[in-house]
Design an enzyme around this catalytic site. Structure first.
Site, PDB file in Angstrom:
ATOM      1  N   LYS A 160      31.503  31.171  35.313  1.00 11.47           N
ATOM      2  CA  LYS A 160      32.674  30.910  36.143  1.00 11.47           C
ATOM      3  C   LYS A 160      32.398  29.706  37.041  1.00 11.47           C
ATOM      4  O   LYS A 160      31.338  29.597  37.639  1.00 11.47           O
ATOM      5  CB  LYS A 160      33.026  32.140  36.972  1.00 11.47           C
ATOM      6  CG  LYS A 160      33.665  33.266  36.160  1.00 11.47           C
ATOM      7  CD  LYS A 160      34.061  34.432  37.018  1.00 11.47           C
ATOM      8  CE  LYS A 160      34.732  35.532  36.208  1.00 11.47           C
ATOM      9  NZ  LYS A 160      36.095  35.183  35.771  1.00 11.47           N
TER      10      LYS A 160
ATOM     11  N   GLU B 157      35.770  34.597  40.916  1.00 16.15           N
ATOM     12  CA  GLU B 157      35.017  35.852  40.917  1.00 16.15           C
ATOM     13  C   GLU B 157      33.540  35.647  41.245  1.00 16.15           C
ATOM     14  O   GLU B 157      32.896  36.512  41.839  1.00 16.15           O
ATOM     15  CB  GLU B 157      35.170  36.546  39.559  1.00 16.15           C
ATOM     16  CG  GLU B 157      34.582  37.945  39.511  1.00 16.15           C
ATOM     17  CD  GLU B 157      34.748  38.594  38.152  1.00 16.15           C
ATOM     18  OE1 GLU B 157      34.008  39.561  37.871  1.00 16.15           O
ATOM     19  OE2 GLU B 157      35.610  38.146  37.367  1.00 16.15           O
TER      20      GLU B 157
ATOM     21  N   PHE C 156      38.243  26.813  46.390  1.00 15.77           N
ATOM     22  CA  PHE C 156      38.851  27.142  45.107  1.00 15.77           C
ATOM     23  C   PHE C 156      38.117  28.351  44.526  1.00 15.77           C
ATOM     24  O   PHE C 156      37.548  28.306  43.439  1.00 15.77           O
ATOM     25  CB  PHE C 156      38.837  25.954  44.153  1.00 15.77           C
ATOM     26  CG  PHE C 156      40.018  25.958  43.209  1.00 15.77           C
ATOM     27  CD1 PHE C 156      41.292  25.689  43.687  1.00 15.77           C
ATOM     28  CD2 PHE C 156      39.867  26.248  41.881  1.00 15.77           C
ATOM     29  CE1 PHE C 156      42.393  25.708  42.835  1.00 15.77           C
ATOM     30  CE2 PHE C 156      40.957  26.272  41.018  1.00 15.77           C
ATOM     31  CZ  PHE C 156      42.224  26.004  41.494  1.00 15.77           C
TER      32      PHE C 156
ATOM     33  N   LYS D 127      23.725  30.041  38.942  1.00 15.99           N
ATOM     34  CA  LYS D 127      24.255  28.944  38.128  1.00 15.99           C
ATOM     35  C   LYS D 127      23.805  27.593  38.665  1.00 15.99           C
ATOM     36  O   LYS D 127      23.544  26.665  37.908  1.00 15.99           O
ATOM     37  CB  LYS D 127      25.781  29.006  38.067  1.00 15.99           C
ATOM     38  CG  LYS D 127      26.401  27.916  37.201  1.00 15.99           C
ATOM     39  CD  LYS D 127      27.896  28.092  37.057  1.00 15.99           C
ATOM     40  CE  LYS D 127      28.630  27.685  38.307  1.00 15.99           C
ATOM     41  NZ  LYS D 127      28.597  26.193  38.525  1.00 15.99           N
TER      42      LYS D 127
ATOM     43  N   HIS E 289      32.236  33.494  43.393  1.00 19.66           N
ATOM     44  CA  HIS E 289      32.120  33.457  44.855  1.00 19.66           C
ATOM     45  C   HIS E 289      32.272  34.855  45.450  1.00 19.66           C
ATOM     46  O   HIS E 289      31.545  35.240  46.374  1.00 19.66           O
ATOM     47  CB  HIS E 289      33.207  32.553  45.457  1.00 19.66           C
ATOM     48  CG  HIS E 289      33.122  31.124  45.057  1.00 19.66           C
ATOM     49  ND1 HIS E 289      34.054  30.524  44.251  1.00 19.66           N
ATOM     50  CD2 HIS E 289      32.214  30.162  45.357  1.00 19.66           C
ATOM     51  CE1 HIS E 289      33.738  29.256  44.071  1.00 19.66           C
ATOM     52  NE2 HIS E 289      32.622  29.003  44.732  1.00 19.66           N
TER      53      HIS E 289
END
Length: 285
Positions: free
Chosen positions: A184, A35, A32, A149, A37
């Site tokens: 994100k 940006e 899924f 993150k 990734h």
């Protein structure tokens, strides 16, 4: 771009690249793609001759009450973005391909997991290091790319690589954010319209914590209280899974404020649990 589902075929293609002295960059994902990734892919493309991305929703890192079945999946979307980003191989195995039989040897993470996601999601990081061990062996990457993150995951994977002498360079890339600061995440699609408007407060609270620490504040309870109040301006206290400060990458109580520190947050919304963090005095690799 090749889409490969079979590990033997993957190993054969990788071997040919190795024999041609090509450097391999690896971006492991659960799909899924967004940006964040693709930023990892961009770095891999610049720093490696050959880029491999895996899309595999790993069941062993989900707890019994977590969202494995509901985790968003869209292979066509992922393949389109991967090809546009310059990925050479998209490895999309089935669960049976990665876990053909019940494991006879299981990995367990002892350090850096007693707090935050490690405490909140029992067994989660055991599943992470298990699947990455398998993927590292299959891909044999020179460089592997992860986002900041997932800072606790990065610390755990760093320990795995150091402990077991994996010949791979970990590249840690800054968190990619929406225009309003929200990190994100594939789970952002679960947010209601109201929750999406509220969610940027997570990053705002972390930035407040950073500002307080960098201005010399060392009263941890005061810092956390002020961040909590910031989040409570937009949401209810009951939704905060954790809001904490630890040394980084050890995840132990802070004793030296001049060394690596993580300020971390997790907030539970109706159908999504979002994490974010700020690192202080830490150099990304």
């Amino acid at each position: 771009m090749l889409i490969i589902r079979n590990k033997q075929e993957l190993k054969e293609v990788i071997l040919k690249q190795k024999q041609a002295n090509k450097t391999i960059g690896f971006v492991p994902t659960m799909g899924f793609l967004h940006e964040g990734h693709m930023t990892l892919v961009s770095h891999a493309r610049k720093e490696s001759d050959f880029v491999v991305m895996s899309v595999f929703v790993n069941p062993t890192q989900f707890g019994p009450n977590e969202d494995f079945d509901a985790y968003p999946r869209d292979e066509a979307h992922d393949a389109k973005l991967a090809e546009e980003g310059g990925v050479d191989i998209l490895f999309v195995p089935t669960v049976e391909e990665i876990y053909p039989t019940e494991l006879s040897t299981k990995l367990h993470v002892d350090k850096r997991v007693s707090v935050l996601d490690g405490a909140d999601r029992e067994g989660h990081f055991d599943g992470v290091v298990t699947v990455l061990t398998k993927l590292f062996h299959l891909v044999s990457p020179d460089n592997a790319y992860f986002g900041q993150k997932d800072a606790q995951q990065v610390a755990v994977v760093s320990g795995l690589v150091e402990d077991y002498f994996f010949p791979v360079n970990l590249r840690i890339i800054a968190t990619v954010r929406e225009a309003d600061g929200l990190a994100k995440s594939s789970r952002n699609v679960y947010l209601t319209e109201k929750e999406r408007k509220e969610a940027p407060v997570i990053h705002e609270a972390l930035q407040l914590g950073r500002k307080l620490i960098e201005s010399g504040e060392t009263n941890q309870a005061k810092i956390v209280q002020m961040m909590t109040e910031k989040i409570n301006e937009q949401t209810s206290h009951e939704l905060i899974a954790y809001l904490a400060i630890y040394s980084y990458p050890e995840f132990t109580p802070v004793t030296d404020w001049s060394k690596g520190i993580i300020i971390a947050a997790a907030v539970k919304y109706s159908k999504a649990r979002l994490i974010d963090n700020e690192l202080i005095n830490v150099k990304r690799r």
